[in-house]
Design a protein around this motif. Sequence first.
Motif, PDB file in Angstrom:
ATOM      1  N   LEU A  21       0.813  -1.216   0.000  1.00 58.83           N
ATOM      2  CA  LEU A  21       0.000   0.000   0.000  1.00 58.83           C
ATOM      3  C   LEU A  21       0.850   1.271   0.000  1.00 58.83           C
ATOM      4  O   LEU A  21       0.308   2.380  -0.009  1.00 58.83           O
ATOM      5  CB  LEU A  21      -0.939   0.016   1.208  1.00 58.83           C
ATOM      6  CG  LEU A  21      -2.029  -1.050   1.215  1.00 58.83           C
ATOM      7  CD1 LEU A  21      -2.746  -1.065   2.566  1.00 58.83           C
ATOM      8  CD2 LEU A  21      -3.020  -0.808   0.089  1.00 58.83           C
ATOM      9  N   LYS A  22       2.179   1.085   0.029  1.00 61.68           N
ATOM     10  CA  LYS A  22       3.132   2.212   0.014  1.00 61.68           C
ATOM     11  C   LYS A  22       2.903   3.174   1.179  1.00 61.68           C
ATOM     12  O   LYS A  22       2.879   4.387   1.012  1.00 61.68           O
ATOM     13  CB  LYS A  22       3.094   2.932  -1.332  1.00 61.68           C
ATOM     14  CG  LYS A  22       3.492   2.034  -2.479  1.00 61.68           C
ATOM     15  CD  LYS A  22       3.478   2.727  -3.799  1.00 61.68           C
ATOM     16  CE  LYS A  22       3.897   1.710  -4.847  1.00 61.68           C
ATOM     17  NZ  LYS A  22       3.640   2.108  -6.177  1.00 61.68           N
ATOM     18  N   ILE A  23       2.742   2.585   2.361  1.00 61.93           N
ATOM     19  CA  ILE A  23       2.575   3.359   3.581  1.00 61.93           C
ATOM     20  C   ILE A  23       3.851   3.184   4.408  1.00 61.93           C
ATOM     21  O   ILE A  23       4.270   2.055   4.664  1.00 61.93           O
ATOM     22  CB  ILE A  23       1.360   2.876   4.401  1.00 61.93           C
ATOM     23  CG1 ILE A  23       0.076   2.948   3.573  1.00 61.93           C
ATOM     24  CG2 ILE A  23       1.213   3.685   5.680  1.00 61.93           C
ATOM     25  CD1 ILE A  23      -1.120   2.290   4.241  1.00 61.93           C
ATOM     26  N   SER A  24       4.448   4.279   4.829  1.00 61.72           N
ATOM     27  CA  SER A  24       5.642   4.197   5.674  1.00 61.72           C
ATOM     28  C   SER A  24       5.264   3.698   7.063  1.00 61.72           C
ATOM     29  O   SER A  24       4.100   3.801   7.479  1.00 61.72           O
ATOM     30  CB  SER A  24       6.307   5.571   5.791  1.00 61.72           C
ATOM     31  OG  SER A  24       5.490   6.443   6.562  1.00 61.72           O
ATOM     32  N   GLN A  25       6.247   3.193   7.778  1.00 59.55           N
ATOM     33  CA  GLN A  25       5.997   2.775   9.159  1.00 59.55           C
ATOM     34  C   GLN A  25       5.489   3.952   9.990  1.00 59.55           C
ATOM     35  O   GLN A  25       4.585   3.796  10.805  1.00 59.55           O
ATOM     36  CB  GLN A  25       7.271   2.234   9.816  1.00 59.55           C
ATOM     37  CG  GLN A  25       7.531   0.794   9.557  1.00 59.55           C
ATOM     38  CD  GLN A  25       8.693   0.265  10.382  1.00 59.55           C
ATOM     39  OE1 GLN A  25       9.441   1.018  11.005  1.00 59.55           O
ATOM     40  NE2 GLN A  25       8.848  -1.047  10.389  1.00 59.55           N
ATOM     41  N   GLU A  26       6.081   5.103   9.770  1.00 66.15           N
ATOM     42  CA  GLU A  26       5.684   6.287  10.533  1.00 66.15           C
ATOM     43  C   GLU A  26       4.224   6.646  10.274  1.00 66.15           C
ATOM     44  O   GLU A  26       3.462   6.900  11.209  1.00 66.15           O
ATOM     45  CB  GLU A  26       6.598   7.465  10.181  1.00 66.15           C
ATOM     46  CG  GLU A  26       6.391   8.658  11.057  1.00 66.15           C
ATOM     47  CD  GLU A  26       7.430   9.742  10.847  1.00 66.15           C
ATOM     48  OE1 GLU A  26       7.188  10.851  11.330  1.00 66.15           O
ATOM     49  OE2 GLU A  26       8.470   9.495  10.214  1.00 66.15           O
ATOM     50  N   LYS A  27       3.819   6.677   9.019  1.00 69.24           N
ATOM     51  CA  LYS A  27       2.440   7.011   8.674  1.00 69.24           C
ATOM     52  C   LYS A  27       1.477   5.933   9.194  1.00 69.24           C
ATOM     53  O   LYS A  27       0.403   6.244   9.719  1.00 69.24           O
ATOM     54  CB  LYS A  27       2.288   7.167   7.149  1.00 69.24           C
ATOM     55  CG  LYS A  27       0.899   7.529   6.694  1.00 69.24           C
ATOM     56  CD  LYS A  27       0.464   8.882   7.227  1.00 69.24           C
ATOM     57  CE  LYS A  27      -0.909   9.253   6.713  1.00 69.24           C
ATOM     58  NZ  LYS A  27      -1.400  10.486   7.318  1.00 69.24           N
ATOM     59  N   TYR A  28       1.869   4.676   9.048  1.00 73.11           N
ATOM     60  CA  TYR A  28       1.033   3.563   9.514  1.00 73.11           C
ATOM     61  C   TYR A  28       0.834   3.642  11.027  1.00 73.11           C
ATOM     62  O   TYR A  28      -0.278   3.471  11.523  1.00 73.11           O
ATOM     63  CB  TYR A  28       1.678   2.241   9.103  1.00 73.11           C
ATOM     64  CG  TYR A  28       0.855   1.012   9.358  1.00 73.11           C
ATOM     65  CD1 TYR A  28      -0.461   0.918   8.941  1.00 73.11           C
ATOM     66  CD2 TYR A  28       1.407  -0.079  10.010  1.00 73.11           C
ATOM     67  CE1 TYR A  28      -1.219  -0.233   9.172  1.00 73.11           C
ATOM     68  CE2 TYR A  28       0.679  -1.231  10.238  1.00 73.11           C
ATOM     69  CZ  TYR A  28      -0.640  -1.295   9.822  1.00 73.11           C
ATOM     70  OH  TYR A  28      -1.376  -2.436  10.049  1.00 73.11           O
TER      71      TYR A  28
END
Length: 81
Positions: A21-28
């Motif tokens: 989903l191209k979500i960074s760990q930080e954003k997730y």
Amino acid sequence: MISNNILKVLGETIKQRRTTLKISQEKYAELCNVHRTYISQIERGLKNVSVKVLFSLAENLNTTPSELIKEVEQQLESKKE
């Protein structure tokens, strides 16, 4: 006792879905309302998650907890063969 292998496979499954989903760990972590280091520990199989967190993790991966668990079960079965 929960096998470390189960936690590792769950973490790998979450990481794979998150990266797809191209979500960074930080954003997730922000979406799930947890700390980024906690996400890292989950993805490395170092932390067990509560039901509440599992629901949040799944929701923010556009899936359900049962689908995540089903995928983990399938991975574990394939490793047995």
